[in-house]
Design a protein around this motif. Sequence first.
Motif, PDB file in Angstrom:
ATOM      1  N   GLY B 227       0.819  -1.203   0.000  1.00 47.90           N
ATOM      2  CA  GLY B 227       0.000   0.000   0.000  1.00 47.90           C
ATOM      3  C   GLY B 227       0.845   1.242   0.000  1.00 47.90           C
ATOM      4  N   ASN B 228       0.232   2.355   0.423  1.00 47.27           N
ATOM      5  CA  ASN B 228       0.949   3.626   0.503  1.00 47.27           C
ATOM      6  C   ASN B 228       1.626   4.009  -0.793  1.00 47.27           C
ATOM      7  OD1 ASN B 228       0.596   4.946   2.843  1.00 47.27           O
ATOM      8  ND2 ASN B 228       2.329   3.994   3.918  1.00 47.27           N
ATOM      9  N   PHE B 229       0.880   3.879  -1.895  1.00 50.11           N
ATOM     10  CA  PHE B 229       1.498   4.139  -3.192  1.00 50.11           C
ATOM     11  C   PHE B 229       1.930   5.589  -3.314  1.00 50.11           C
ATOM     12  CE2 PHE B 229      -1.454   0.642  -3.580  1.00 50.11           C
ATOM     13  CZ  PHE B 229      -0.572  -0.333  -4.023  1.00 50.11           C
ATOM     14  N   LYS B 230       3.084   5.776  -3.917  1.00 55.42           N
ATOM     15  CA  LYS B 230       3.527   7.145  -4.146  1.00 55.42           C
ATOM     16  C   LYS B 230       4.263   7.236  -5.473  1.00 55.42           C
ATOM     17  CE  LYS B 230       7.789   6.604  -1.531  1.00 55.42           C
ATOM     18  NZ  LYS B 230       8.488   6.787  -0.289  1.00 55.42           N
ATOM     19  N   ALA B 231       4.382   8.446  -5.968  1.00 60.00           N
ATOM     20  CA  ALA B 231       5.061   8.637  -7.255  1.00 60.00           C
ATOM     21  C   ALA B 231       6.563   8.586  -7.036  1.00 60.00           C
ATOM     22  CB  ALA B 231       4.655   9.976  -7.846  1.00 60.00           C
ATOM     23  N   PRO B 232       7.300   8.020  -7.989  1.00 58.78           N
ATOM     24  CA  PRO B 232       8.756   7.996  -7.848  1.00 58.78           C
ATOM     25  C   PRO B 232       9.335   9.399  -8.015  1.00 58.78           C
ATOM     26  CG  PRO B 232       8.091   7.112  -9.978  1.00 58.78           C
ATOM     27  CD  PRO B 232       6.839   7.440  -9.239  1.00 58.78           C
ATOM     28  N   PRO B 233      10.539   9.621  -7.508  1.00 57.36           N
ATOM     29  CA  PRO B 233      11.138  10.947  -7.665  1.00 57.36           C
ATOM     30  C   PRO B 233      11.268  11.313  -9.146  1.00 57.36           C
ATOM     31  CG  PRO B 233      12.729   9.340  -6.779  1.00 57.36           C
ATOM     32  CD  PRO B 233      11.408   8.681  -6.807  1.00 57.36           C
ATOM     33  N   ALA B 234      11.024  12.558  -9.460  1.00 60.78           N
ATOM     34  CA  ALA B 234      11.077  12.989 -10.862  1.00 60.78           C
ATOM     35  C   ALA B 234      12.501  12.867 -11.394  1.00 60.78           C
ATOM     36  CB  ALA B 234      10.589  14.425 -10.960  1.00 60.78           C
ATOM     37  N   LYS B 235      12.597  12.470 -12.640  1.00 58.67           N
ATOM     38  CA  LYS B 235      13.931  12.332 -13.234  1.00 58.67           C
ATOM     39  C   LYS B 235      14.148  13.475 -14.215  1.00 58.67           C
ATOM     40  CE  LYS B 235      13.375   7.394 -13.107  1.00 58.67           C
ATOM     41  NZ  LYS B 235      12.184   6.814 -13.650  1.00 58.67           N
ATOM     42  N   SER B 236      15.388  13.897 -14.353  1.00 57.64           N
ATOM     43  CA  SER B 236      15.668  14.924 -15.334  1.00 57.64           C
ATOM     44  C   SER B 236      15.883  14.237 -16.678  1.00 57.64           C
ATOM     45  CB  SER B 236      16.906  15.719 -14.936  1.00 57.64           C
ATOM     46  OG  SER B 236      17.990  14.836 -14.787  1.00 57.64           O
ATOM     47  N   ALA B 237      14.939  14.450 -17.570  1.00 59.21           N
ATOM     48  CA  ALA B 237      14.999  13.761 -18.856  1.00 59.21           C
ATOM     49  C   ALA B 237      15.923  14.502 -19.803  1.00 59.21           C
ATOM     50  CB  ALA B 237      13.603  13.664 -19.435  1.00 59.21           C
TER      51      ALA B 237
END
Lengths: 325, 263
Positions: B227-237
């Motif tokens: 549970g406790n879903f969260k978005a992964p850290p943003a990556k610099s594309a």
Amino acid sequence: MAGILVYALHYEGAFNKNSLGAVAEAARLASELGTEAHAIVVGEGVSDDLAGQLGGYGAAKVFKVEGPEGLSQPVVDAMAKVMTDNGHDYALFGGGLLGFEIGAGLAARIGAGVTMEVTSVSVDGGKLVAERPILGDSSISESRYKGKGIIIGRLNAFEVPASNGGTAAVETVDVEFSPWSTKAKMVQRGEQRGADVDIEGADVLIAGGRGLGKPEGFDQLQDLAGAFGGNSAVAATRAVVDAGWYPYAAQIGQTGKTVAPKLYLAAGISGAIQHKVGMQSSENIVAINKDSNAPIFEFSDLGIVGDLNKIVPKLIEAVKAKKGS
Amino acid sequence: MKICVLVKEVPDAAVTKRIDPSTGRLDRGGEKNLNPYDTHAIEAAMQLKEGGEVQVDEIIAVTMGPGSAVRALHKAVSLGADRSVHLSDDALAGSDVAATGYALAQTLKRESPDLVLLGQQSDDGECYTIGAVVADHLQMPSLTQVIKMDVSDGGLRCERQAEYGYDTVQVELPAVISVGDAINEPRYPSLKAIMGAKKKPLDALGTGDVEIDASRVGTDGSQVECGNFKAPPAKSAGLIIEDEDTNETVEKIVAWLDERKLI
Ligand SMILES: Cc1cc2nc3c(=O)[nH]c(=O)nc-3n(C[C@H](O)[C@H](O)[C@H](O)COP(=O)(O)OP(=O)(O)OC[C@H]3O[C@@H](n4cnc5c(N)ncnc54)[C@H](O)[C@@H]3O)c2cc1C
């Protein structure tokens, strides 16, 4: 005691890097839990000296078991016994093929929860909590364990510190292997196959994946490498090496080679984590892939969304023209 | 010899997957298909049958899943399985890998197979693990990620790529083997096979039919809570170019390489 047991994979007298990272991670977590991290080594004629080296990464004790190397089920037998006899609540693996196999078999054997591809572990309320990316890494999910927990790390998830030079006490454990685990026998381990392609020293690596569609696709990549000239070579993903399209000696990744050329040009490669670990240190990463959602675009410096069959031939001509000018 | 092939219905790879926020589970709505890796397992079974080195009497496709999973079984039968078994029960919802493997093993026990084959990974979740769980419950030797499999010395000689090169392993039967997609090129089902698939025998079973201890499956019987879903850290594309005019694209690539003195 809620101790943590780590399986340490070794081959020809050296430990796997991911296993060393797992030992160090277990030591960090164990100290937070107020317990100890132990390691287990299975193999034929492993010296106490080699096993004891795991102490340098934080193992308080190493269990040594005489048994076949490279197969999962004898290790399941050994780990189940050691965990039961010593009251370990958790097992930690550093990723890789055997981690998956052993971890899953062990979960079935001791009735534990198991999480694979774990990227981070923390302590909450005296228990371990594991984080795992899911759905093509678009979300991260947290795993909590009702009882015993088995955590299989993603490759390179746990940092590998330099050994502090310490050694661990080594305890030899006799394990009676279950009848079914002796029914798989290693005939040959770690065979190296294919022509000796030298990719490790190349400045420019043109790498091909399944997106090439057929083995002949590599001829095109040879032409592209030729156009760059100088110190350039062609490499491949495991998917195409497994399929027999290109020699294993040129495979990049977890089960292949690690490279860091000035330019890595990936054609028709999705960018799976096991591939990424072998090439992520390249200075410049260029990717050609027709799927704009391919993971490789998340870590490439220049990404081209398009069909390589259209782009590569023209690129060969353009590079040749540029070089000729 | 009797071969059971474990198959799974998964969301179509082309459809974006998401978590259902109300249940915290994978949203299994939308287009579904037979897990592509499982088609390689069925093909491997067919090649053993047709190879003539051993007599294969029956190939049985086995799945656990909701009602819709029947379609995956039909597909498996159209690819060559002789009949299929469908384990479906509300009590199984929310089972983790270990619980799923246990339930499948209990279902397989009823068939007493000489060989269990499965794809090494599913498109929608736990990878490389179910084979080892099933094998431990069935007390059979197991090997995963196999890319070559031949009948030899009354057992199977298997090859796979491991951390240090290729391993060759001799496995006695009965055994559980999970295969990679390089092992073969699955055939296309014939129209006749597709039409006939629904007429082949299909056993629909519940947990009571296969002696599953209900306390060991489902959400309550699972040892992991997710549970406790969260978005992964943003990556610099990096820079992205969509190829519309290939001449222009190639010019841009060359300029980019030139700027960095890579050419
Ligand atoms: C224990 C373990 C170890 C592993 N070790 C390694 C390893 O060392 N190295 C490794 O590489 N992998 C390894 N793998 C496998 C890895 O998980 C991936 O399966 C593999 O890297 C995928 O290879 P690929 O990118 O060639 O193929 P795919 O993932 O099939 O990707 C092909 C890509 O090509 C694109 N494409 C298709 N057609 C075109 C076209 N015409 N033009 C442009 N793009 C196109 C598609 O969009 C797709 O993204 C390992 C796996 C495991 C489980």
